[in-house]
Structure formats: C-alpha cells, structure tokens
Design a protein around this motif. Structure first.
Motif, mmCIF file in Angstrom:
data_model
loop_
_atom_site.group_PDB
_atom_site.id
_atom_site.type_symbol
_atom_site.label_atom_id
_atom_site.label_comp_id
_atom_site.label_asym_id
_atom_site.label_seq_id
_atom_site.Cartn_x
_atom_site.Cartn_y
_atom_site.Cartn_z
ATOM 1 N N GLU A 110 -2.108 3.499 -11.228
ATOM 2 C CA GLU A 110 -3.533 3.329 -10.398
ATOM 3 C C GLU A 110 -3.781 4.530 -11.679
ATOM 4 O O GLU A 110 -5.246 4.599 -11.865
ATOM 5 C CB GLU A 110 -3.509 3.595 -9.070
ATOM 6 C CG GLU A 110 -4.701 3.690 -8.437
ATOM 7 C CD GLU A 110 -5.395 2.741 -8.407
ATOM 8 O OE1 GLU A 110 -6.871 3.237 -7.699
ATOM 9 O OE2 GLU A 110 -4.916 1.688 -8.535
ATOM 10 N N GLN A 111 -3.391 5.316 -11.923
ATOM 11 C CA GLN A 111 -4.205 6.472 -12.359
ATOM 12 C C GLN A 111 -4.552 6.272 -13.685
ATOM 13 O O GLN A 111 -5.641 6.373 -14.339
ATOM 14 C CB GLN A 111 -3.074 8.007 -12.505
ATOM 15 C CG GLN A 111 -2.236 8.165 -11.739
ATOM 16 C CD GLN A 111 -3.789 9.070 -10.396
ATOM 17 O OE1 GLN A 111 -4.862 9.287 -11.431
ATOM 18 N NE2 GLN A 111 -3.960 9.156 -9.418
ATOM 19 N N GLN A 112 -3.762 5.481 -14.344
ATOM 20 C CA GLN A 112 -3.975 5.176 -15.613
ATOM 21 C C GLN A 112 -5.183 4.129 -15.938
ATOM 22 O O GLN A 112 -6.653 4.422 -16.292
ATOM 23 C CB GLN A 112 -3.015 3.964 -16.331
ATOM 24 C CG GLN A 112 -1.583 4.803 -16.962
ATOM 25 C CD GLN A 112 -0.883 4.116 -17.355
ATOM 26 O OE1 GLN A 112 -0.531 2.480 -17.154
ATOM 27 N NE2 GLN A 112 0.276 4.576 -17.897
ATOM 28 N N VAL B 29 4.267 9.928 -6.994
ATOM 29 C CA VAL B 29 5.973 10.279 -7.849
ATOM 30 C C VAL B 29 5.182 10.835 -8.688
ATOM 31 O O VAL B 29 5.900 11.490 -10.262
ATOM 32 C CB VAL B 29 6.761 9.276 -7.211
ATOM 33 C CG1 VAL B 29 7.729 9.856 -8.376
ATOM 34 C CG2 VAL B 29 7.114 9.189 -5.833
ATOM 35 N N LEU B 30 4.163 8.926 -9.688
ATOM 36 C CA LEU B 30 4.367 9.229 -11.412
ATOM 37 C C LEU B 30 3.617 10.242 -11.660
ATOM 38 O O LEU B 30 3.344 10.364 -12.724
ATOM 39 C CB LEU B 30 4.564 7.928 -11.518
ATOM 40 C CG LEU B 30 5.916 7.211 -10.578
ATOM 41 C CD1 LEU B 30 5.770 5.393 -11.728
ATOM 42 C CD2 LEU B 30 6.805 7.137 -11.909
ATOM 43 N N GLY B 31 2.617 10.366 -10.223
ATOM 44 C CA GLY B 31 1.260 11.147 -11.224
ATOM 45 C C GLY B 31 0.308 10.123 -12.254
ATOM 46 O O GLY B 31 0.110 9.637 -11.668
ATOM 47 N N LEU C 188 0.896 -1.258 -0.069
ATOM 48 C CA LEU C 188 -0.283 0.009 -0.014
ATOM 49 C C LEU C 188 1.142 1.243 -0.111
ATOM 50 O O LEU C 188 0.409 2.206 -0.568
ATOM 51 C CB LEU C 188 -1.307 -0.106 1.048
ATOM 52 C CG LEU C 188 -2.178 1.282 1.497
ATOM 53 C CD1 LEU C 188 -2.952 0.642 -0.143
ATOM 54 C CD2 LEU C 188 -2.470 1.045 2.262
ATOM 55 N N LEU C 189 2.552 1.293 0.199
ATOM 56 C CA LEU C 189 3.183 2.107 0.774
ATOM 57 C C LEU C 189 3.416 2.959 -0.713
ATOM 58 O O LEU C 189 3.552 3.763 -0.853
ATOM 59 C CB LEU C 189 4.046 1.767 2.244
ATOM 60 C CG LEU C 189 5.501 3.055 2.084
ATOM 61 C CD1 LEU C 189 4.328 4.176 2.470
ATOM 62 C CD2 LEU C 189 6.251 2.727 2.750
ATOM 63 N N VAL C 190 4.339 1.287 -1.293
ATOM 64 C CA VAL C 190 4.862 1.677 -1.917
ATOM 65 C C VAL C 190 3.460 1.972 -3.082
ATOM 66 O O VAL C 190 3.828 3.380 -4.463
ATOM 67 C CB VAL C 190 5.057 0.108 -3.107
ATOM 68 C CG1 VAL C 190 5.198 0.424 -4.409
ATOM 69 C CG2 VAL C 190 6.027 -0.517 -1.705
ATOM 70 N N GLN C 191 2.001 1.617 -3.038
ATOM 71 C CA GLN C 191 1.065 1.758 -4.011
ATOM 72 C C GLN C 191 0.892 3.661 -3.997
ATOM 73 O O GLN C 191 0.971 4.549 -5.307
ATOM 74 C CB GLN C 191 0.183 1.283 -4.192
ATOM 75 C CG GLN C 191 -1.441 1.621 -5.126
ATOM 76 C CD GLN C 191 -2.599 0.683 -4.982
ATOM 77 O OE1 GLN C 191 -2.538 0.907 -3.509
ATOM 78 N NE2 GLN C 191 -3.111 0.812 -5.865
ATOM 79 N N LYS C 192 0.983 3.907 -3.035
ATOM 80 C CA LYS C 192 0.324 5.541 -2.866
ATOM 81 C C LYS C 192 2.095 6.755 -3.150
ATOM 82 O O LYS C 192 1.650 7.552 -3.485
ATOM 83 C CB LYS C 192 0.949 5.809 -1.197
ATOM 84 C CG LYS C 192 -0.562 5.483 -0.700
ATOM 85 C CD LYS C 192 -0.959 5.736 0.599
ATOM 86 C CE LYS C 192 -2.243 5.038 0.892
ATOM 87 N NZ LYS C 192 -3.106 5.817 2.279
ATOM 88 N N ILE C 193 3.229 5.952 -2.647
ATOM 89 C CA ILE C 193 4.288 6.879 -3.129
ATOM 90 C C ILE C 193 4.192 7.087 -4.356
ATOM 91 O O ILE C 193 4.633 7.851 -5.648
ATOM 92 C CB ILE C 193 6.032 6.358 -2.265
ATOM 93 C CG1 ILE C 193 5.560 5.805 -0.985
ATOM 94 C CG2 ILE C 193 7.407 7.033 -2.844
ATOM 95 C CD1 ILE C 193 6.661 5.636 -0.477
ATOM 96 N N GLU C 194 3.847 5.694 -5.494
ATOM 97 C CA GLU C 194 4.124 5.262 -6.853
ATOM 98 C C GLU C 194 3.021 6.310 -7.401
ATOM 99 O O GLU C 194 3.427 7.311 -8.517
ATOM 100 C CB GLU C 194 3.577 4.033 -7.174
ATOM 101 C CG GLU C 194 4.178 4.601 -9.106
ATOM 102 C CD GLU C 194 2.902 2.601 -9.724
ATOM 103 O OE1 GLU C 194 3.810 2.378 -10.547
ATOM 104 O OE2 GLU C 194 2.332 2.156 -9.000
ATOM 105 N N ASN C 195 1.664 6.505 -7.081
ATOM 106 C CA ASN C 195 0.938 7.866 -7.673
ATOM 107 C C ASN C 195 1.258 9.742 -6.671
ATOM 108 O O ASN C 195 1.154 9.979 -7.884
ATOM 109 C CB ASN C 195 -0.504 7.413 -6.543
ATOM 110 C CG ASN C 195 -1.455 6.521 -7.333
ATOM 111 O OD1 ASN C 195 -1.399 6.142 -7.905
ATOM 112 N ND2 ASN C 195 -2.133 5.958 -6.400
#
Length: 135
Positions: free
Chosen positions: A91-93, A84-86, A75-82
């Motif tokens: 998830e955004q895609q 950082v990568l925007g 979950l932490l990795v997913q939140k950081i990815e969102n």
C-alpha cells in the motif's frame, strides 16, 4: 461466492505476518443501511480486533456474513501490514508511486519534454503529403 484461492492467499499472508486466529476477537453486529430485511434481521456486520496490535476493523460491505468475514480479515491484514512493514508495504509503495507521478516537473524537465514534442511535430509535418493546390 468466495473462491478457495482467495481464502488460501489470505491465510498465507496472515501466516507470513504472524497473525493467528487466536489473537483475533470476532463479533457480529447488526448492519445498517441498504440491504432490506436481511440486513435488519441478521447480524451481517463483522467486527474484528487484533489483540497484540489493538487494530480494530468493522466491515459491512456485503449482505452476507461470510463475505464480510473475509473482507474484514483482508482489511485487518492490510492495516497490520502497513503498521508492521511501514514503507515496504504494498500500500505504501502504491501511494509513493502515485505521489511520484503527480509531482510537478522541474523547468528543465518540462523544456526537455517540449523539445521532444517539437521534434516529433517537425518529423510528422515533413512526412505529410505536399499541398498541390498552390501550383
């Protein structure tokens, strides 16, 4: 319980995003809710904080601390990815794809779809066997 492949995938994702274990504060807290005596006596809830970004995560999905540690990290990795990568993040895609699917069609697009459906109906009705009861 937890497959080595899943752990390896998570580690690779963390490395790719530049997340180090040293940058993560991990605490264990008592869970609440269903789970019985195990949940009430053992600190199975996992709290993680990523120091560089300040993102915090709390996870008490499972009755087992080891599983919660994995889920919390994911979950932490997913939140950081969102963060950082925007827009480029998975998830955004996915969210954008759902939005495109739910978006209303224009009048012209609706008419085109209906026209195709009518053609298909006509084709199928011509294919049908003739009704011989009238003869």
């Amino acid at each position: 319980m937890l497959s080595p492949e899943k752990e390896k995938t998570l580690q690779e994702k963390m490395e790719r995003l530049g997340i180090r274990e040293a940058d993560i504060i991990e605490r264990f807290v008592r869970s609440a809710g269903p789970g019985g005596q195990n949940v009430n006596k053992v600190a199975t809830c996992v709290y993680l904080k990523h120091l560089p970004t300040g993102i915090e995560v709390k996870c008490q999905q499972e009755r087992h601390q080891a599983m919660n540690r994995f889920f919390a990290r994911r979950l932490l990795v997913q939140k950081i990815e969102n963060a950082v990568l925007g827009k480029e993040s998975e998830e955004q895609q996915r969210i954008q794809k759902v939005r495109r699917q739910k978006r209303r069609r224009s009048r012209r697009a609706k008419e085109k779809v209906l026209e195709i459906k009518h053609l298909q109906t006509r084709k199928k009705s011509e294919r049908a066997k003739p009704d011989l009861s009238d003869y």
